[in-house]
Enzyme design. Structure first.
Site, PDB file in Angstrom:
ATOM      1  N   LEU A   1       0.827  -1.208   0.000  1.00  0.00           N
ATOM      2  CA  LEU A   1       0.000   0.000   0.000  1.00  0.00           C
ATOM      3  C   LEU A   1       0.862   1.258   0.000  1.00  0.00           C
ATOM      4  O   LEU A   1       0.552   2.232  -0.691  1.00  0.00           O
ATOM      5  CB  LEU A   1      -0.940   0.007   1.202  1.00  0.00           C
TER       6      LEU A   1
ATOM      7  N   HIS B   1       5.787  17.349   6.395  1.00  0.00           N
ATOM      8  CA  HIS B   1       5.015  16.158   6.045  1.00  0.00           C
ATOM      9  C   HIS B   1       4.107  16.405   4.840  1.00  0.00           C
ATOM     10  O   HIS B   1       3.371  15.514   4.435  1.00  0.00           O
ATOM     11  CB  HIS B   1       4.183  15.701   7.247  1.00  0.00           C
TER      12      HIS B   1
END
Length: 767
Positions: free
Chosen positions: A17, A703
């Site tokens: 994933l 991030h």
């Protein structure tokens, strides 16, 4: 007696994933391919649980990024800034909320992230406005239930409980409490439950881990009201109420009177709560109990003998038909499959159980608890022998380490002088400007850098060739930092894999897996070291490359280390001695490294402790014991240096208000923190407390792939300047830059330096 789970890992056996998401984000695969990867993982998970004997299998525990972000989309809890994104393009909206988006005329920041209770998993923080409305927007929970039905599996859909969902979020404006929104939110839950009951769902799992916290009477009343309303509207629906990570505590009597079918108990974190429940006058023996006996957060093999005693105790008050056997919490926090590990030392491997093996343990415990299943007795004996072997193993114990711990003195955790004295000496030694600039430590780890490390590990690249490549990368990064005008440089950490794994590989007492990956946030996966024995350091771990980097420049270079609490928290830690003892062992090893760095001319040394807040027990009455040993361990690691050596620490994605005095007690000369996603809100704790040491409030979110503008950084710096002494302010990103690309990193850092210089120039003009 039956078996069940709260949730299962979702990244794939070999991080399929993660790879698919990152390929999708970079336009290397299309949405169809991404969705196929997700469906393959879900199908494999469901079929494996079925094959290994799990009777009631969860659905809606899968997520592309985070289960609370999924809940936000399910409930239509979408902040207004995302309205510019086409809601029909679901994945673009979803990932924009998680990561931010810069595309065409769209430029939106990501939602805030913080730690999931006391784990190293990060969740997306819901944002609430006064009188906010909710709608059943994403039908993911319905779709996944149908997907499992096509496989012939009738699952237990998982929903975050409404009270926990609201408590996990934050108000984005003043004048209301987010729990005021409960009446607006519940109709969406009713709509979801209506659709599930039409599909003949029998059990619904409500995760309410807020029940492990110190709740107010009002919050307990909201819990009672919520589940009474659900029961009134859906009297035949079986509610599986899940609490984990600690006891129900003072919330227990409220919980025992709820109209729910099953109570889940985390008996790993809180084994004594079973006695409290069985002895309570409010306990209804017809209520089913799910005994969370298999550790969902660690990788040590279950002790069948001890677990069976707990099952026996429960069965004296509760019928076998009303007992479930389960893991303590979702297996999200454990790696997939120990069978993939062919390089682990056999003696250590026999002590371990990953997610697949935990399924087998759950099923075996169920069968061992049934007297007629004598065929499982050989598994009982095998389990007993492995646990005895672990207790007696010579791999675990080091008498020299134990002696050093026994001889620790109070002075080992104290700097020679107070910060006010040290600050003057450090300013003279380092000669830094106002608003000094730095980064948190790591620079982008490109495919080339990762390939060098892999080839070196496989023996395809010699030590000499590998060192040459790393040295060149370090020199290039030093020259870039000099060119843009950073004031304290870093060597970039190109030789390092993970900030904890790297140190574990160089310390005694650690073992490593090849596929022991767990999700930290989104596509970010970590492979925690297995801390199985006494910890010691044979030789320097970071001195070689730090010393080399400093030799290339006259500008100060930071030595970069991971702190003892973070190494402890982000490892699979041995459970056969107090965590405080293990933490002090790590602290002494880091202390030796700090002294060696100082002796080699490094005058700035950063000891990262992003996990200090994460390790805090969930109940406030347990905080002091933890904070005392955690803060002391950091100080042991940092206190062997001279006054003019500047000690930094870094913390990210934490709420500091409740423990700010303890953060101050760490006595780091400089602390850098994440503040950009919260637009400097997290700085309030330091301001209100009048934090005495220097602070670097992060001015851009690493991030997210978006590059912050010069104006954005300036605005955040002005906010900091308005509330902090200007002589105490550092300018830095939120966190390390390892996961970013070089083009965006260079652009962002250039803006960061420009903003700091502009602020300095304004100060000179004022003078």
């Amino acid at each position: 007696m039956k078996t069940t789970l709260l949730g299962y890992p979702r990244i794939g056996n070999k991080r399929e994933l993660k790879k698919a998401c990152e390929a999708f984000w970079s336009d290397k695969i299309d949405e169809t391919t991404l969705l196929k990867t997700a469906n393959d993982i879900k199908t494999q998970n469901w079929l494996q649980q079925q094959a290994l004997g799990i009777d009631l299998i969860p659905s809606n525990d899968f997520s592309f990024y985070d289960q609370i972000l999924d809940a936000c989309l399910t409930f239509g809890c979408i902040p207004k800034r995302y309205k510019t994104i086409d809601s029909n393009n679901f994945l673009e909206l979803y990932f924009a909320m998680a990561r931010g988006l810069q595309k065409d005329n769209i430029d939106v920041t990501a939602m805030e992230m913080t730690k999931w209770f006391d784990t190293n998993y990060h969740y997306i923080v819901p944002e609430f406005e006064k009188n906010q409305s909710f709608t059943f927007f994403s039908k993911k929970i319905i779709e996944e239930y149908k997907e499992a039905l096509k496989l012939g599996i009738k699952t237990k859909p998982v929903l975050i409980g409404p009270v926990t969902f609201l408590l996990l979020g934050k108000e984005k404006e003043s004048g209301f409490n987010r729990l005021d929104l409960l009446d607006n939110l519940l109709p969406v839950y009713f709509e979801i439950l209506s659709e599930l009951t039409r599909l003949d769902a029998e059990y619904i799992q409500f995760d309410e881990p807020c029940l492990a916290l110190n709740l107010s009477e009002k919050e307990r009343q909201d819990i009672t009201s919520t589940y009474n309303q659900i029961h009134h509207k859906f009297p035949d629906l079986k509610i599986y109420l899940a609490n984990y990570f600690d006891c129900y505590g003072e919330n227990l009597e409220t919980v025992l009177q709820l109209p729910v079918d099953t109570l889940h108990l985390d008996l790993v974190r809180c084994p004594l709560q079973l006695d409290d429940i069985l002895e309570s006058k409010n306990f209804n023996p017809n209520t089913k109990l799910a005994l969370g006996l298999v550790d969902g957060r660690n990788i040590w093999k279950n002790n069948f003998e001890a677990s069976l005693k707990i099952i026996e105790k429960a069965s004296k008050k509760v019928s076998f038909e009303n007992l479930w056997i389960s893991a303590s919490c979702s297996l999200l926090h454990t790696p997939y499959d120990l069978d993939l590990e062919i390089n682990l030392q056999p003696e250590i491997k026999q002590w371990l159980a990953f997610a697949k093996q935990k399924l087998e343990e759950i099923t075996t415990l169920k069968n061992l608890a049934s007297p007629e299943n004598e065929s499982y007795l050989s598994l009982f004996e095998e389990n007993k022998l492995a646990n005895i072997n672990r207790q007696r193993s010579k791999l675990i114990h080091n008498e020299n380490v134990k002696e050093r711990i026994a001889n620790l003195k109070e002075s080992d955790s104290l700097r020679k002088n107070a910060f006010s004295v040290r600050q003057t000496k450090q300013k003279n030694a380092l000669n830094l400007p106002l608003y000094p600039t730095t980064t948190i430590g790591s620079f982008p780890q490109t495919k080339e850098v990762r390939s060098w490390r892999l080839k070196y590990k496989k023996g395809l690249l010699s030590q000499e060739a590998y060192d040459f490549l790393i040295a060149k990368e370090i020199e290039d990064s030093i020259r870039f930092q000099e060119e843009i005008g950073l004031d304290v440089l870093v060597h970039g950490e190109f030789e390092r894999n993970d900030m904890v794994e790297y140190f574990g590989e160089k310390l005694n007492g650690f073992a490593f897996s090849d596929f022991g990956w767990v999700q930290s946030y989104g596509s970010r996966c970590v492979k925690p070291p297995i801390l199985f024995g006494d910890v010691s350091r044979d030789k320097p771990m970071t001195v070689k490359w730090s010393e080399y980097a400093q030799s290339l420049t006259d500008i100060p270079v930071k030595g970069m280390l991971t702190g003892p609490v973070t190494i402890l928290q982000w490892s699979f830690v041995r459970n056969d001695q107090p965590r405080a003892t293990t933490c002090n062992q790590i602290a002494l090893a880091i202390r030796d490294e700090v002294i060696d760095l100082e002796n080699k001319g490094l005058k700035v040394i950063q000891i990262d402790e992003p996990a200090i807040r994460e390790g805090l027990p969930l109940r406030k009455e347990d905080w002091n014991e933890y904070l005392n040993w955690a803060v002391k361990a950091f100080r042991i690691s940092a206190s062997g240096v001279q006054d003019d050596t500047q000690i930094h620490t870094h913390m990210c994605y934490s709420e500091f208000n409740d423990i700010i005095s303890n953060i101050a007690d760490m006595d780091a000369d400089v602390i850098t923190i994440e503040t950009s996603r919260s637009e400097m809100e997290l700085l309030d704790a330091f301001v209100n407390f009048k934090y005495p040491n220097e602070i670097g409030p992060g001015v851009y979110d690493i991030h997210s792939p978006r590059v912050p503008s010069l104006e954005e950084i300036e605005q955040l710096l002005l906010k900091a300047k308005n509330v902090l002494p200007k002589a105490h302010i550092w300018v830095n990103p939120d966190c390390g830059l390892k996961t970013r690309d070089w083009p965006e990193t260079k652009s962002a850092l250039k803006n960061l330096v420009k903003a700091a210089k502009k602020l300095r120039a304004q100060e000179l003009t004022l003078v």
